[in-house]
Design a protein around this motif. Structure first.
Motif, mmCIF file in Angstrom:
data_model
loop_
_atom_site.group_PDB
_atom_site.id
_atom_site.type_symbol
_atom_site.label_atom_id
_atom_site.label_comp_id
_atom_site.label_asym_id
_atom_site.label_seq_id
_atom_site.Cartn_x
_atom_site.Cartn_y
_atom_site.Cartn_z
ATOM 1 N N HIS A 135 73.841 -4.906 -9.505
ATOM 2 C CA HIS A 135 74.126 -6.281 -9.087
ATOM 3 C C HIS A 135 73.008 -6.818 -8.193
ATOM 4 O O HIS A 135 72.627 -7.992 -8.312
ATOM 5 C CB HIS A 135 75.466 -6.342 -8.359
ATOM 6 C CG HIS A 135 76.645 -6.142 -9.263
ATOM 7 N ND1 HIS A 135 77.869 -5.718 -8.804
ATOM 8 C CD2 HIS A 135 76.774 -6.315 -10.603
ATOM 9 C CE1 HIS A 135 78.706 -5.642 -9.836
ATOM 10 N NE2 HIS A 135 78.059 -5.993 -10.926
ATOM 11 N N ARG A 139 70.543 -10.132 -9.340
ATOM 12 C CA ARG A 139 70.522 -11.386 -8.576
ATOM 13 C C ARG A 139 69.176 -12.098 -8.738
ATOM 14 O O ARG A 139 69.088 -13.319 -8.579
ATOM 15 C CB ARG A 139 70.794 -11.116 -7.095
ATOM 16 C CG ARG A 139 72.228 -10.715 -6.799
ATOM 17 C CD ARG A 139 72.445 -10.503 -5.295
ATOM 18 N NE ARG A 139 72.380 -11.753 -4.569
ATOM 19 C CZ ARG A 139 73.399 -12.592 -4.423
ATOM 20 N NH1 ARG A 139 74.568 -12.327 -4.975
ATOM 21 N NH2 ARG A 139 73.258 -13.695 -3.723
ATOM 22 N N ILE A 206 75.855 -10.633 -14.320
ATOM 23 C CA ILE A 206 76.609 -9.385 -14.226
ATOM 24 C C ILE A 206 76.543 -8.660 -15.566
ATOM 25 O O ILE A 206 76.199 -9.243 -16.592
ATOM 26 C CB ILE A 206 78.091 -9.627 -13.832
ATOM 27 C CG1 ILE A 206 78.771 -10.559 -14.839
ATOM 28 C CG2 ILE A 206 78.191 -10.176 -12.408
ATOM 29 C CD1 ILE A 206 80.272 -10.741 -14.603
ATOM 30 N N ILE A 235 80.954 -10.637 -9.408
ATOM 31 C CA ILE A 235 80.754 -9.186 -9.529
ATOM 32 C C ILE A 235 82.079 -8.458 -9.713
ATOM 33 O O ILE A 235 82.122 -7.356 -10.275
ATOM 34 C CB ILE A 235 79.982 -8.623 -8.320
ATOM 35 C CG1 ILE A 235 80.652 -8.988 -6.978
ATOM 36 C CG2 ILE A 235 78.558 -9.148 -8.350
ATOM 37 C CD1 ILE A 235 81.611 -7.958 -6.459
#
Length: 311
Positions: A135, A139, A206, A235
Motif C-alpha cells: 500500500h 500510493r 490497491i 485499503i
C-alpha cells in the motif's frame, strides 16, 4: 453445468490459444504446462521463461464488452510493471513481450515472467506486513485506475445473472442481496459519495483482491502477484478477511510506514461488499462447478449475518 469433458476441452483451448499467441510473439514453446486452472488457466510456456494467464471464467460484461476486460488487464500489467521497475518484490510482466494483453481464439491473456516457487507454509504475519508495504508503494502510482472497478462489475453482473439461475440461489436470498447492493452501491461506485460518507478516509491504488494470500514464495523471497483486480479504493478492501490479529499486525506495520490505520466503519463496508461479491460469484458455478462446494460455507455465513440496511 459444464461437464468434466467440457472443462478439459476449455482448458485445452486456452493452452492452444496461449501457445499460438506466444509463437506469434516470437517465443519458442514446445512443452506448455498447466500450473493452475480455476478462473484462469495459468500456463508455463516452456522452455520459454514465460507464464501466460488466460482467464476462462469471467463476468458477463467482459464477454459482452471485451474492451472492459482489456482495460482491466492493461491496468494489471501497468501496475505490476511499475512496481517491478522500481525494485519492489513483485512477479513482473514478461520482459520478452510487450506489456499488452493479447486476444486470440476468444481469450484475452497476459504474459508474465516465470518464477520458481518454494513449497511450505506461508508466514501470514510477514505477508500482512508486506501488504502495508504494498500500500505504501502504490500510493506513488499515478496511472489511471477505475474506482473500485471489480465491485462495480462483478456484483451487479453476478446478481443479474442469478435472476435466471433459481436453482443456485433461492429468490429470498437474491432479493436480500439486491437490497444490500442497492444500499452499498452508491458508496462503492462513486468516489464523490464515498468521500462524503467517510470524510478524511483517503483512497489510493490497491491490490483489489487478497494481497497477503496472492503472494508467491520463491528462493528470493515472497513476491506480490495476481493484480487482476487492481483498482482505486480504500485499503480496507484488501484486508476484509484477515481477522483481529491480522488487523493489529497491519496497523503496526502501517503506522511504522507513516500510513493510517484501518478504519472500522470502512472495514465493515468492505467486509459486507466482499460477502456480497461471493454471493454474486455463485453465478459462475455453471462454468466452474467446483465453486459450489467452496462457496457453501461463505453463503451460510452471509445468511447468518445481519442484513445491511445502511452505511
Amino acid at each position: 453445468m459444464l461437464s468434466p469433458e467440457q472443462l478439459k476441452a476449455r482448458t485445452a483451448r486456452a493452452v492452444s490459444a496461449a501457445t499460438g499467441a506466444a509463437h506469434d510473439l516470437g517465443l519458442s514453446v514446445s512443452e506448455p504446462r498447466v500450473l493452475y486452472d480455476v478462473f484462469s488457466v495459468i500456463v508455463h510456456l516452456a522452455p520459454a521463461p514465460v507464464i501466460a494467464r488466460v482467464p476462462t471464467v469471467v463476468p458477463p460484461s467482459y464477454t459482452a464488452r471485451p474492451e472492459i476486460q482489456t482495460g482491466q488487464q492493461r491496468s494489471e500489467l501497468a501496475v505490476a510493471g511499475w512496481l517491478a521497475d522500481r525494485g519492489h518484490p513483485v512477479v513482473p510482466p514478461s520482459p520478452l513481450v510487450r506489456r499488452e494483453p493479447v486476444r486470440r481464439d476468444g481469450f484475452s491473456m497476459t504474459f508474465w515472467q516465470f518464477v520458481d516457487e518454494v513449497p511450505g507454509e506461508p508466514d501470514t504475519e510477514y505477508r500482512i506486513g508486506q501488504t502495508a508495504r504494498l500500500h505504501a508503494a502504490l500510493r506513488e502510482y499515478d496511472g489511471d485506475l477505475g474506482f473500485w472497478a471489480p465491485f462495480g462489475t462483478y456484483i451487479p453482473d453476478g446478481l443479474a445473472e442469478l435472476e435466471h439461475l433459481p436453482d443456485l440461489l433461492p429468490a429470498a436470498d437474491l432479493e436480500r442481496a439486491q437490497r444490500e447492493w442497492s444500499v452499498i452501491a452508491p458508496v462503492l461506485t462513486s468516489q464523490r459519495v464515498f468521500e462524503q460518507t467517510f470524510p478524511g478516509v483517503d483512497i489510493q491504488p490497491i491490490h483489489g483482491d487478497v494481497p497477503y494470500y496472492n503472494m508467491i514464495s520463491t528462493p528470493d523471497g515472497d513476491l506480490w502477484s495476481d493484480f487482476e483486480l487492481v483498482t482505486r479504493g480504500a485499503i480496507e478492501s484488501d484486508l476484509a478477511a484477515v481477522g483481529p490479529e491480522g488487523l493489529a499486525a497491519y496497523d503496526a506495520a502501517a503506522t511504522a510506514l507513516g500510513l493510517r490505520p484501518v478504519d472500522d466503519r470502512v472495514l465493515r463496508l468492505t467486509v459486507a461488499a466482499g460477502r456480497l461479491a461471493m454471493v454474486a460469484v455463485l453465478a459462475m458455478v455453471p462454468e466452474l462447478p467446483m465453486l459450489a462446494e467452496g462457496l457453501a460455507p461463505v453463503l451460510d455465513e452471509w445468511r447468518a449475518s445481519l442484513e445491511i440496511t445502511g452505511i
